[in-house]
Design a protein around this motif. Sequence first.
Motif, PDB file in Angstrom:
ATOM      1  N   GLY A  38      -1.664  -1.969   0.999  1.00 55.56           N
ATOM      2  CA  GLY A  38      -0.822  -0.950   1.238  1.00 55.56           C
ATOM      3  C   GLY A  38       0.097  -2.307   1.765  1.00 55.56           C
ATOM      4  N   CYS A  39      -0.196  -2.615   2.578  1.00 58.85           N
ATOM      5  CA  CYS A  39       0.685  -3.475   3.536  1.00 58.85           C
ATOM      6  C   CYS A  39       0.159  -5.236   3.282  1.00 58.85           C
ATOM      7  CB  CYS A  39       0.816  -3.381   4.539  1.00 58.85           C
ATOM      8  SG  CYS A  39      -0.308  -3.748   5.855  1.00 58.85           S
ATOM      9  N   ASP A  40      -0.356  -5.545   2.876  1.00 61.78           N
ATOM     10  CA  ASP A  40      -1.631  -6.427   2.994  1.00 61.78           C
ATOM     11  C   ASP A  40      -0.864  -7.917   4.545  1.00 61.78           C
ATOM     12  OD1 ASP A  40      -2.874  -8.659   1.550  1.00 61.78           O
ATOM     13  OD2 ASP A  40      -1.076  -8.967   0.048  1.00 61.78           O
ATOM     14  N   SER A  43      -0.885  -3.542   8.632  1.00 65.32           N
ATOM     15  CA  SER A  43      -0.307  -2.500   9.645  1.00 65.32           C
ATOM     16  C   SER A  43      -0.630  -1.412   9.143  1.00 65.32           C
ATOM     17  CB  SER A  43       1.070  -2.869   9.133  1.00 65.32           C
ATOM     18  OG  SER A  43       1.309  -4.297   9.374  1.00 65.32           O
ATOM     19  N   CYS A  44      -1.065  -1.457   8.240  1.00 60.23           N
ATOM     20  CA  CYS A  44      -1.178   0.242   7.529  1.00 60.23           C
ATOM     21  C   CYS A  44      -2.708   0.099   7.058  1.00 60.23           C
ATOM     22  CB  CYS A  44      -1.149   0.000   5.916  1.00 60.23           C
ATOM     23  SG  CYS A  44      -1.875  -0.572   4.367  1.00 60.23           S
ATOM     24  N   GLY A  45      -3.736  -0.142   7.286  1.00 58.74           N
ATOM     25  CA  GLY A  45      -5.174   0.490   7.809  1.00 58.74           C
ATOM     26  C   GLY A  45      -5.834   0.909   6.438  1.00 58.74           C
ATOM     27  N   ALA A  46      -4.861   1.090   4.854  1.00 62.13           N
ATOM     28  CA  ALA A  46      -5.379   1.424   3.818  1.00 62.13           C
ATOM     29  C   ALA A  46      -6.787   0.334   3.292  1.00 62.13           C
ATOM     30  CB  ALA A  46      -4.703   0.620   2.265  1.00 62.13           C
ATOM     31  N   CYS A  47      -7.133  -0.896   3.492  1.00 59.42           N
ATOM     32  CA  CYS A  47      -7.899  -1.549   3.417  1.00 59.42           C
ATOM     33  C   CYS A  47      -9.350  -2.101   3.826  1.00 59.42           C
ATOM     34  CB  CYS A  47      -7.265  -3.264   2.984  1.00 59.42           C
ATOM     35  SG  CYS A  47      -6.606  -3.253   4.924  1.00 59.42           S
ATOM     36  N   THR A  48      -9.250  -0.245   4.765  1.00 58.11           N
ATOM     37  CA  THR A  48     -10.211  -0.545   6.010  1.00 58.11           C
ATOM     38  C   THR A  48     -11.705  -0.555   5.300  1.00 58.11           C
ATOM     39  OG1 THR A  48      -9.236  -0.087   8.063  1.00 58.11           O
ATOM     40  CG2 THR A  48     -11.512   0.440   7.655  1.00 58.11           C
ATOM     41  N   SER A  58      -9.379  -5.010   5.664  1.00 57.34           N
ATOM     42  CA  SER A  58      -9.883  -5.941   5.010  1.00 57.34           C
ATOM     43  C   SER A  58      -8.860  -7.174   4.871  1.00 57.34           C
ATOM     44  CB  SER A  58     -11.347  -5.741   3.840  1.00 57.34           C
ATOM     45  OG  SER A  58     -10.322  -5.250   2.593  1.00 57.34           O
ATOM     46  N   CYS A  59      -8.032  -6.667   4.487  1.00 58.54           N
ATOM     47  CA  CYS A  59      -6.610  -7.903   4.864  1.00 58.54           C
ATOM     48  C   CYS A  59      -6.360  -8.724   5.580  1.00 58.54           C
ATOM     49  CB  CYS A  59      -5.133  -6.921   4.166  1.00 58.54           C
ATOM     50  SG  CYS A  59      -4.684  -6.675   5.471  1.00 58.54           S
ATOM     51  N   THR A  60      -7.312  -8.877   6.983  1.00 56.78           N
ATOM     52  CA  THR A  60      -7.433  -9.894   7.653  1.00 56.78           C
ATOM     53  C   THR A  60      -8.160 -10.684   7.662  1.00 56.78           C
ATOM     54  OG1 THR A  60      -8.069  -8.748   9.531  1.00 56.78           O
ATOM     55  CG2 THR A  60      -5.657  -8.356   9.389  1.00 56.78           C
TER      56      THR A  60
HETATM   57  S1  FES Z   1      -3.474  -3.923   3.165  1.00 55.83           S
HETATM   58 FE1  FES Z   1      -2.829  -2.634   4.904  1.00 55.83          FE
HETATM   59  S2  FES Z   1      -3.482  -3.390   6.638  1.00 55.83           S
HETATM   60 FE2  FES Z   1      -4.158  -4.458   5.362  1.00 55.83          FE
END
Ligand code: FES
Length: 171
Positions: A38-40, A43-48, A58-60
């Motif tokens: 989502g945000c990369d 911030s958004c959690g879409a990549c959890t 998982s973007c972190t």
């Molecule tokens: S893509 Fe938004 S938190 Fe990882």
Amino acid sequence: MKVTVTVNGAERSADCEARTLLVDFIRTRLGMTGTHVGCDTSSCGACTVLLDGRPVKSCTVLAPMAEGRAITTVEGLAQGGRLSAVQDGFHQEHGLQCGFCTPGMMLVATALLEQNPNPTDDEIRWAISGNICRCTGYMNIVKAVLHAAAAQRAAAAAPAPAELVAAGART
Ligand code: FES
Ligand code: FES
């Protein structure tokens, strides 16, 4: 470099640059696109996903940091063609609209119920507080997790098939 991880119970290896984000490794190197971006920017959690059972964005995480570890993605929730309790809860309670946040929400909920089989409304809201639903479907997401928790507790309380046979019940 080569990175080897266990994804949804299966060992997978692929080459990537050391700077590759885990979400990109999963999506582009392993070809599993259920994990969204989502945000990369965390911030958004879409990549959890779950990393050794714990939710991470998982973007972190860099792919090499997951070397040798176990990852669960949304593709790993259903077992033997059956939806998990959390997936079924989202289905029954209409816990999704566009579905973009849904994989991350379901993985956070799965981890929550692993730790706390009987969460309160507030505990669910706290657990999903790092995940944004841009369709603002939070009420039904909370209902979905409550539904899943109740179903899991009922399943845990139900007698095992062997006990039913011993009791003379038809199976
Ligand atoms: S893509 Fe938004 S938190 Fe990882
Ligand atoms: S269902 Fe659309 S972002 Fe949550």
